[in-house]
Every structure is written in C-alpha cells, then in structure tokens.
Design an enzyme around this catalytic site. Structure first.
Site, PDB file in Angstrom:
ATOM      1  N   LYS A  91     -24.647 -22.198  11.297  1.00 24.29           N
ATOM      2  CA  LYS A  91     -23.802 -21.871  10.137  1.00 24.29           C
ATOM      3  C   LYS A  91     -24.203 -22.752   8.955  1.00 24.29           C
ATOM      4  CE  LYS A  91     -20.302 -25.130  11.775  1.00 24.29           C
ATOM      5  NZ  LYS A  91     -19.024 -25.273  12.496  1.00 24.29           N
ATOM      6  N   TYR A 148     -23.341 -43.453 -16.537  1.00 26.94           N
ATOM      7  CA  TYR A 148     -21.978 -43.034 -16.910  1.00 26.94           C
ATOM      8  C   TYR A 148     -20.963 -44.091 -16.498  1.00 26.94           C
ATOM      9  CZ  TYR A 148     -23.308 -38.246 -18.069  1.00 26.94           C
ATOM     10  OH  TYR A 148     -23.842 -37.138 -18.649  1.00 26.94           O
TER      11      TYR A 148
HETATM   12  C1  LIG Z   1     -19.494 -25.940  13.751  1.00 30.09           C
HETATM   13  C2  LIG Z   1     -19.034 -25.614  15.117  1.00 30.09           C
HETATM   14  C3  LIG Z   1     -19.699 -26.111  16.246  1.00 30.09           C
HETATM   15  C4  LIG Z   1     -20.841 -27.101  16.165  1.00 30.09           C
HETATM   16  O1  LIG Z   1     -20.332 -28.381  15.922  1.00 30.09           O
HETATM   17  P1  LIG Z   1     -21.272 -29.680  15.979  1.00 30.09           P
HETATM   18  O2  LIG Z   1     -20.319 -30.790  15.910  1.00 30.09           O
HETATM   19  O3  LIG Z   1     -22.155 -29.595  14.787  1.00 30.09           O
HETATM   20  O4  LIG Z   1     -22.024 -29.598  17.249  1.00 30.09           O
HETATM   21  C5  LIG Z   1     -19.274 -25.706  17.486  1.00 30.09           C
HETATM   22  N1  LIG Z   1     -18.233 -24.846  17.618  1.00 30.09           N
HETATM   23  C6  LIG Z   1     -17.561 -24.363  16.562  1.00 30.09           C
HETATM   24  C7  LIG Z   1     -16.426 -23.441  16.772  1.00 30.09           C
HETATM   25  C8  LIG Z   1     -17.923 -24.731  15.279  1.00 30.09           C
HETATM   26  O5  LIG Z   1     -17.261 -24.254  14.231  1.00 30.09           O
END
Ligand SMILES: *Cc1c(COP(=O)(O)O)cnc(C)c1O
Length: 361
Positions: free
Chosen positions: A35, A257
């Site tokens: 993702k 800044y």
């Molecule tokens: C993002 C996500 C993961 C992966 O999490 P990590 O901590 O990056 O391994 C696993 N399960 C779900 C439902 C997620 O949203």
C-alpha cells in the site's frame, strides 16, 4: 533538467528482505503489503521484486487493477475493502480479494451477483477498535457470508495495536485470545491472518496461515530497539539530493525561515535541494543526521518547502553538486525518524510524487 533529488530503490534488497521474512515464518504464506505506493518505493517495480510473495495487499482499487494489468496473477487483497457497490464489478472482473469489515459492505455484497467466486478476508476487531466486526458468539457476519454462493474462500483476519511495543505484550495476548475464541466457535477451520511486521518478529504464535509484512520488506525495523540492518535486512530506499548553494556564515549570522539557527562561529552551510514538499519532515530539528559524500553531518535551521540547510564544518571537500544522502545507504531511516520524533513508516510513505523513483539494478 531534473532537480537532483531522487529515491534509489534497490530491488535486490526487496528480494532479500522477502526471503528473510519467508524464512522466519516457515509454512505461513506471505501477503506482501505494498500500500501507499509500496511505502513510497514505487508500486510496480516493488511488486516485480516481491513477486515471490503469495499475495499482495493494497488499499485502492486502482492500484490493484494496475497490478493485474501488469500481469501479476497472485491474489490481490483490498485492505479496507470497497467503499461503494460500484467497485464490485471491477473486483469481480479483476478477480480481486477484499477485506470485509463492516455491515454496510455485507449488504452491498448480498445485493451483488458476481461471475467469479470472491475471496473474502473477514476482519475481526479484537481490541484495536479501528476496523472489523466484534467477535460475538455465532458471528453474524460470518453467517451472512456463508449464505452467499458466490463467496469463495473466507479468511479470518485481525490486526494488532501494539505488536511493536515489548511493554504491551499483555494486549497482544488478549487480542490473540479474543481471536482464538471466535476461531474455535466457527466450527470449521478457516484460514487465518494476524501478523504484521512487528508480530512476525515478536510473536511467532501469530504467524498462522497468512502473514502480512509491510515495513520489513523494505528493510526497515518496526521495533524500537533495533534497525533493519541489525536484523539482517537491507534497506531498499536511499533518498539523495545535492548541494545547490554554499553559504559562509560569520559568528552571529542567522539562517533560514524564522532565523532559528545562529552561527556561533564562522561556518560553511550547504543548501540542499530537498524540502517538506518532497516529503522530508518539516519538524526535523537542528541536529538531524545527513550524509555528505558519505560523511555524517547535521541539518541546521528550519526545513523549507524545497530546500534544507546542512552544516559543512569539517567537510571541506563538500561543494556544489556534492551528493547528500537524507536516509538509506549509510544512514538508516530509523535514525532520521528518531531524530525527527516520528516513525520510519511516515517518512517512507510521505515521499512526494514529484520525487523520481529510480529502481536498480
Ligand atoms: C499496513 C498493514 C500491514 C503491514 O504493516 P507493517 O507494520 O508495515 O508490517 C498489515 N496489515 C494491515 C491490515 C495493514 O493495514
């Protein structure tokens, strides 16, 4: 001409990290979580490097369709499911799998007749209280799903709130127990998926049928006590830019800044083409580490939208065009996250689309 900022993605590191995860989880199958544009690494080249995974997980339908169109045959799971019934045609057409976490989604499903069997990940809320059905006796969601003939395999799924925090072990065990009660009540054995990266590392008893690693695949540690490198992983992303100007400050001169930094002695400052519009965290304070031609130094003054300033004292060879590593090779992103009081996840995912991703080899 391109601005000199870029991320270099080491695809052999992604392959290596997946192999490390697979070795840790034994017989459990692996859902590579890609993702957020593969945690900022770029969706398609990351998926290609991770193609030994048994499945992929994304959020948006568009990302899932991109993966199918690129030829990936594995199950592709939509982690938040669908948001309107309009998406069901594409889910059916592209043979996607979907999380079901809410009764609204169940009613949209029950009104739909797909031509393919739809694989479901039924999300159970075991205590994180974000998404999922409460594990009630005789779970009504499960019952409703089983009534529908076009539903394919049902996998039970949950997510841990604190698998990364050793001090919160009790909560993980409690969530695991909630889950086990529901699982036992199902009567038949359904495949299960519980573990994110932190649970993969800390709680082997949560590996079950499918694990869901994200961060580990990118070579980064989810645990506070160790970096990815210390775990035998290889960080896949290096974020680099260049010095585009040099300033010479006299004692008392102020910088950037808010004029937040004041030189206490004569010093050389490098102005680097990287700012918060690129995804570099604006709240990174003076002292946050960076590398110039591989040598460690620090951010000074406030981060601007497109530039930041670094201390060049003792780095006499640094000049316009010198390479600056913001994190990655030689500088674990975990260290930058700690200095900026955030987490590696946020730094990786926040890299802006305007920063080119360059995959090697
Ligand atoms: C993002 C996500 C993961 C992966 O999490 P990590 O901590 O990056 O391994 C696993 N399960 C779900 C439902 C997620 O949203």
């Amino acid at each position: 001409m391109f601005r000199p900022i870029q991320t270099i993605i080491d695809t052999t590191a992604l392959q290596h990290n997946l192999a490390v995860v697979r070795q840790k989880v034994g017989h459990a199958r692996t859902i590579a979580v890609i993702k957020a544009d593969a945690y900022g690494h770029g969706l398609l080249h990351s998926a290609r490097a991770l193609s030994a995974a048994n499945a992929f997980a994304v959020l948006e339908l568009e990302a899932a369709v991109k993966l199918r169109d690129a030829g990936f045959q594995q199950p592709i799971i939509l982690l938040e499911g669908f948001f309107s019934s309009h998406e069901l045609d594409a889910i059916n057409q592209y043979r996607l799998s979907t999380v079901i976490h809410h009764h609204e989604q169940l009613s949209m499903l029950s009104a739909y007749r797909g031509s393919n069997k739809l694989a479901i990940f039924l999300k159970i809320n075991t205590g994180m209280n974000r998404l999922g059905f409460k594990p009630k006796p005789g779970n009504s969601a499960l019952h409703a799903l089983k009534q529908q003939e076009f539903i394919g395999e049902i996998t039970l799924m949950t997510h841990f709130a604190c698998a990364d925090d050793a001090a919160e072990q009790q909560l993980v065990i409690q969530q695991l127990n909630e889950f086990s009660v529901l699982r036992a009540e199902c009567g038949i054995h359904l495949p299960c998926s519980l573990a994110n990266s932190a649970a993969i590392l800390r709680y082997p008893q949560t590996h079950a049928d499918w694990v869901r690693p994200g961060l580990l695949l990118y070579g980064v540690s989810p645990l506070p006590e160790k970096t990815g490198i210390e775990m035998g992983l290889r960080p896949a992303m290096t974020l680099t830019s260049q010095i585009i100007a040099i300033q010479k400050l006299s004692p008392g001169d102020r910088l950037g800044y808010g004029a937040q930094f004041t030189a206490s002695q004569a010093m050389r400052i490098g102005i680097v083409a990287a700012g918060y519009a690129d995804g570099y965290p604006r709240h990174a304070p003076t002292g946050t580490p960076v590398l110039v031609n591989g040598q460690r130094t620090r951010i000074v003054g406030r981060i601007s939208m497109d530039m930041l300033s670094i201390d060049l004292q003792g780095i006499d060879h640094a000049n316009i065009g010198s390479t600056v590593t913001l994190w990655g090779r030689g500088l674990p992103v975990e260290q930058v996250a700690t200095a900026a009081q955030t987490i590696s996840y946020e730094l990786l995912a926040a890299i802006s689309p305007r920063v080119p991703r360059c995959a090697t080899p």
